[in-house]
Design an enzyme around this catalytic site. Structure first.
Site, mmCIF file in Angstrom:
data_model
loop_
_atom_site.group_PDB
_atom_site.id
_atom_site.type_symbol
_atom_site.label_atom_id
_atom_site.label_comp_id
_atom_site.label_asym_id
_atom_site.label_seq_id
_atom_site.Cartn_x
_atom_site.Cartn_y
_atom_site.Cartn_z
ATOM 1 N N LYS A 22 0.845 -1.208 0.000
ATOM 2 C CA LYS A 22 0.000 0.000 0.000
ATOM 3 C C LYS A 22 0.878 1.256 0.000
ATOM 4 O O LYS A 22 0.687 2.154 -0.810
ATOM 5 C CB LYS A 22 -0.890 0.006 1.243
ATOM 6 C CG LYS A 22 -1.545 1.349 1.520
ATOM 7 C CD LYS A 22 -2.429 1.349 2.745
ATOM 8 C CE LYS A 22 -1.739 1.678 4.050
ATOM 9 N NZ LYS A 22 -1.435 3.099 4.296
ATOM 10 N N ASN A 23 1.845 1.289 0.918
ATOM 11 C CA ASN A 23 2.604 2.534 1.081
ATOM 12 C C ASN A 23 3.633 2.758 -0.018
ATOM 13 O O ASN A 23 4.157 3.857 -0.165
ATOM 14 C CB ASN A 23 3.267 2.572 2.463
ATOM 15 C CG ASN A 23 2.232 2.777 3.559
ATOM 16 O OD1 ASN A 23 1.076 3.095 3.285
ATOM 17 N ND2 ASN A 23 2.636 2.570 4.805
ATOM 18 N N CYS A 116 -4.522 13.020 12.535
ATOM 19 C CA CYS A 116 -5.329 11.807 12.538
ATOM 20 C C CYS A 116 -5.137 11.136 13.879
ATOM 21 O O CYS A 116 -4.399 11.624 14.730
ATOM 22 C CB CYS A 116 -4.991 10.895 11.376
ATOM 23 S SG CYS A 116 -3.439 10.061 11.559
ATOM 24 N N ARG A 121 0.702 14.723 12.898
ATOM 25 C CA ARG A 121 1.107 14.544 11.509
ATOM 26 C C ARG A 121 1.243 15.850 10.703
ATOM 27 O O ARG A 121 0.489 16.101 9.753
ATOM 28 C CB ARG A 121 0.180 13.546 10.817
ATOM 29 C CG ARG A 121 0.085 12.246 11.605
ATOM 30 C CD ARG A 121 -0.513 11.134 10.844
ATOM 31 N NE ARG A 121 0.416 10.563 9.887
ATOM 32 C CZ ARG A 121 0.104 9.566 9.074
ATOM 33 N NH1 ARG A 121 -1.103 9.055 9.109
ATOM 34 N NH2 ARG A 121 0.986 9.091 8.231
ATOM 35 N N ASP A 307 4.666 0.931 12.071
ATOM 36 C CA ASP A 307 3.473 0.285 11.518
ATOM 37 C C ASP A 307 3.308 -1.159 11.984
ATOM 38 O O ASP A 307 2.326 -1.817 11.639
ATOM 39 C CB ASP A 307 3.496 0.337 9.981
ATOM 40 C CG ASP A 307 3.333 1.755 9.468
ATOM 41 O OD1 ASP A 307 2.811 2.604 10.214
ATOM 42 O OD2 ASP A 307 3.745 2.015 8.329
ATOM 43 N N ARG A 399 -8.694 -0.127 4.575
ATOM 44 C CA ARG A 399 -7.794 0.839 3.950
ATOM 45 C C ARG A 399 -6.441 0.196 3.635
ATOM 46 O O ARG A 399 -5.722 0.690 2.767
ATOM 47 C CB ARG A 399 -7.560 2.026 4.888
ATOM 48 C CG ARG A 399 -8.730 2.991 4.981
ATOM 49 C CD ARG A 399 -8.291 4.271 5.670
ATOM 50 N NE ARG A 399 -6.940 4.580 5.285
ATOM 51 C CZ ARG A 399 -5.929 4.813 6.131
ATOM 52 N NH1 ARG A 399 -6.126 4.819 7.414
ATOM 53 N NH2 ARG A 399 -4.725 5.064 5.682
HETATM 54 N N1 EPU Z 1 6.799 14.626 10.358
HETATM 55 C C1 EPU Z 1 7.030 15.941 10.598
HETATM 56 N N2 EPU Z 1 6.844 16.822 9.568
HETATM 57 C C2 EPU Z 1 6.480 16.425 8.330
HETATM 58 C C3 EPU Z 1 6.244 15.055 8.090
HETATM 59 C C4 EPU Z 1 6.420 14.177 9.138
HETATM 60 O O1 EPU Z 1 7.379 16.338 11.703
HETATM 61 O O2 EPU Z 1 6.350 17.271 7.448
HETATM 62 C C5 EPU Z 1 6.979 13.653 11.443
HETATM 63 C C6 EPU Z 1 5.721 12.835 11.724
HETATM 64 O O3 EPU Z 1 4.823 13.522 12.552
HETATM 65 C C7 EPU Z 1 6.325 11.601 12.358
HETATM 66 C C8 EPU Z 1 7.633 11.429 11.591
HETATM 67 O O4 EPU Z 1 7.916 12.695 11.031
HETATM 68 O O5 EPU Z 1 6.616 11.878 13.700
HETATM 69 C C9 EPU Z 1 7.589 10.386 10.504
HETATM 70 O O6 EPU Z 1 6.443 10.550 9.701
HETATM 71 P P1 EPU Z 1 6.465 10.294 8.150
HETATM 72 O O7 EPU Z 1 6.371 11.592 7.440
HETATM 73 O O8 EPU Z 1 7.591 9.405 7.785
HETATM 74 O O9 EPU Z 1 5.080 9.560 7.937
HETATM 75 P P2 EPU Z 1 4.258 9.588 6.596
HETATM 76 O O10 EPU Z 1 5.201 9.677 5.472
HETATM 77 O O11 EPU Z 1 3.169 10.581 6.677
HETATM 78 C C10 EPU Z 1 4.320 7.012 6.126
HETATM 79 C C11 EPU Z 1 3.343 5.890 6.075
HETATM 80 C C12 EPU Z 1 2.813 5.594 7.470
HETATM 81 C C13 EPU Z 1 4.000 5.251 8.363
HETATM 82 C C14 EPU Z 1 5.022 6.393 8.347
HETATM 83 C C15 EPU Z 1 6.281 6.101 9.125
HETATM 84 C C16 EPU Z 1 2.358 6.097 3.893
HETATM 85 C C17 EPU Z 1 1.165 6.322 3.067
HETATM 86 N N3 EPU Z 1 2.236 6.225 5.191
HETATM 87 O O12 EPU Z 1 3.597 8.139 6.620
HETATM 88 O O13 EPU Z 1 1.976 4.455 7.348
HETATM 89 O O14 EPU Z 1 3.572 5.021 9.668
HETATM 90 O O15 EPU Z 1 5.406 6.679 6.990
HETATM 91 O O16 EPU Z 1 6.930 5.010 8.594
HETATM 92 O O17 EPU Z 1 3.401 5.736 3.379
HETATM 93 C C18 EPU Z 1 0.197 3.034 7.871
HETATM 94 O O18 EPU Z 1 0.434 2.426 6.816
HETATM 95 O O19 EPU Z 1 -0.583 2.591 8.749
HETATM 96 C C19 EPU Z 1 0.848 4.308 8.118
HETATM 97 C C20 EPU Z 1 0.427 5.197 9.020
#
Ligand code: EPU
Length: 420
Positions: A22-23, A116, A121, A307, A399
């Site tokens: 998915k990701n 969320c 986030r 995750d 999802r």
């Molecule tokens: N963060 C910031 N600023 C940003 C973006 C992120 O401070 O602009 C912080 C977040 O709050 C968090 C950390 O950085 O503390 C890491 O978050 P990341 O940005 O890596 O998360 P994401 O890219 O939004 C993806 C996955 C998530 C998974 C995370 C961490 C997808 C669609 N989602 O989210 O997957 O938990 O990386 O590996 O790829 C799931 O599949 O259930 C899921 C939540």
């Protein structure tokens, strides 16, 4: 809202096939917008998040065809550069269309995704990456409005408060591939999903070096072409079923699962008393003795994935001894604790650390799913609980887990969906 009912006590055994990630596929689908050519993306799981992405494409004026596990993006330009609140609010990952639309059309308007249930986030790192490349970004009426006459390669340090960011790296990469000159992203996310996105971008004609490492170099090209690409297997789905084998004391062969994508989990499963064998085209997982307590800290890749934290907590509820699980990526990602405690677990939370005292038995109960991975954790707990567990709000599961109840039933679980 549908419910999932699990009758605990069955030992799982047999083989199940791991679906496409998915990701990995969500950013890859978004990347296809970087070209007006047709793309064919294979091994795409049948999930609500994928159909939400298809709806976003339609709203942007791009034709898609989703048949089986093949997502075909038709030829043509976008007729609309805006991704609406109605769609983006149902799936945070849709913010990943921002970079490609901006890079290709010089403007994009995407709803601000908001927080969320797993935490605040923020998207400051996404905006930092795009601004560094020359985008002018404003937040207006709940939307991110980005414009750029010209995008120019530069050096960008993209580390944040919690380390690197998967989707901020994806958004920045997808903007840099069409920028003038070279972009160097430092503290880029190293997750296999980011590496897979780079694989797709390179198949489209992008010039990228260092994919899957903290330093990624992108040399901008004038244009990209559509590509035919197959998405990697879902390491989180694979990890969830590895834990299912462990928790039930069964034996599962997970076709397509890759050891190298789940090293941190496998290390902990072995420490907990499991056996994990790499086979041709998959991984076999089983346990013979008791489950031992293990301590876990979630980290960015290749560390233990956030995750899989909730699912590992379910395993810890019935281990010998006390386990300590610390969440370093999403410090508030613990809503599953109260539901697991309803099933007889003994878990307390101290800040971002959960302390789990293993119990002999869990008992089935009505519980509520709060997010995707927490839902999977409740299913796992239900598999070993005495009696019946009824999990409501399972739209969260839909999802991210393709045909979960069918896959589990095929290996001996008693689990079914009740439509309401
Ligand atoms: N963060 C910031 N600023 C940003 C973006 C992120 O401070 O602009 C912080 C977040 O709050 C968090 C950390 O950085 O503390 C890491 O978050 P990341 O940005 O890596 O998360 P994401 O890219 O939004 C993806 C996955 C998530 C998974 C995370 C961490 C997808 C669609 N989602 O989210 O997957 O938990 O990386 O590996 O790829 C799931 O599949 O259930 C899921 C939540």
């Amino acid at each position: 809202m549908d419910k999932l009912v699990v009758e605990g006590g069955k030992t799982l055994s047999g083989s199940l096939r791991i679906s496409g990630s998915k990701n990995a596929c969500l950013p890859i689908l978004a990347a296809s917008l970087l070209s007006e050519g047709s793309s064919c993306i294979r091994n795409v799981p049948e999930l609500k998040d994928v159909s939400t992405m298809a709806s976003i494409f339609s709203s942007l004026g791009r034709k898609v065809d989703l048949s089986g596990d093949v997502f075909t993006v038709g030829e043509g330009e976008l007729t609309n550069m805006m991704a609406s609140y109605e769609l983006v609010s149902t799936m945070r990952a849709s913010v990943v269309v921002l970079g490609p639309i901006l890079a290709k059309y010089g403007e994009a308007k995407v709803s601000f995704p908001g927080g969320c249930v797993i935490g605040a986030r923020p998207i400051d790192l996404h905006l930092k990456g795009l601004r560094a490349l020359g985008a002018d970004i404003k937040i207006e009426g709940g939307y991110i409005v980005a414009k750029a006459k010209k995008l120019k390669g530069t050096k960008i340090y993209l580390g944040g408060h919690f380390g690197s960011s998967v989707l901020a790296t994806a958004n920045t990469l997808m903007t840099a591939v069409l920028a003038d000159g070279e972009t160097v992203i430092e503290d880029a996310a190293c997750e296999p999903e980011v590496e897979d996105l780079c694989g797709f971008l390179m198949a489209m004609g992008a010039d990228i070096k260092g994919a899957g490492t903290p330093t990624v170099r992108v040399r901008g090209v004038k244009e990209l072409r559509g590509a035919d690409y197959s998405v990697i297997p879902d390491r989180i789905e694979a990890g969830t079923y590895m834990i299912a084998a462990m928790i039930t004391g069964g034996k599962l062969f997970l076709e397509n699962a890759r050891v190298e994508h789940n090293l941190a989990l496998i290390d902990k499963l072995k420490e907990a008393g499991g056996t994990v064998d790499e086979k041709e085209n998959g991984v076999e997982v089983y346990r013979k003795g008791a489950i031992h307590a293990v301590d876990i800290t979630t980290l960015t890749y290749p560390g233990f994935s956030t995750d899989l934290q909730a699912q590992m907590m379910s395993l810890s509820t019935i281990c010998d001894g006390i386990s300590v699980i610390t969440e370093k990526i999403f410090p508030d990602r613990f809503i599953h604790i109260s539901e697991l405690n309803r099933m007889g677990a003994e878990i307390i939370l101290e800040g971002s650390t959960a302390i789990i005292k293993g119990v002999k038995k869990l008992s089935g109960a009505p519980v509520m799913a709060s997010d995707l991975r927490a839902s999977a954790a409740l299913v796992l707990a239900g598999l070993v609980a005495d009696g019946r567990t009824e999990i409501s709000r399972i739209y969260h599961l839909d999802r991210g887990y393709e045909h979960l109840e069918d896959k589990l039933s095929a290996v001996g679980a008693k689990v079914w969906r009740v439509k309401e």
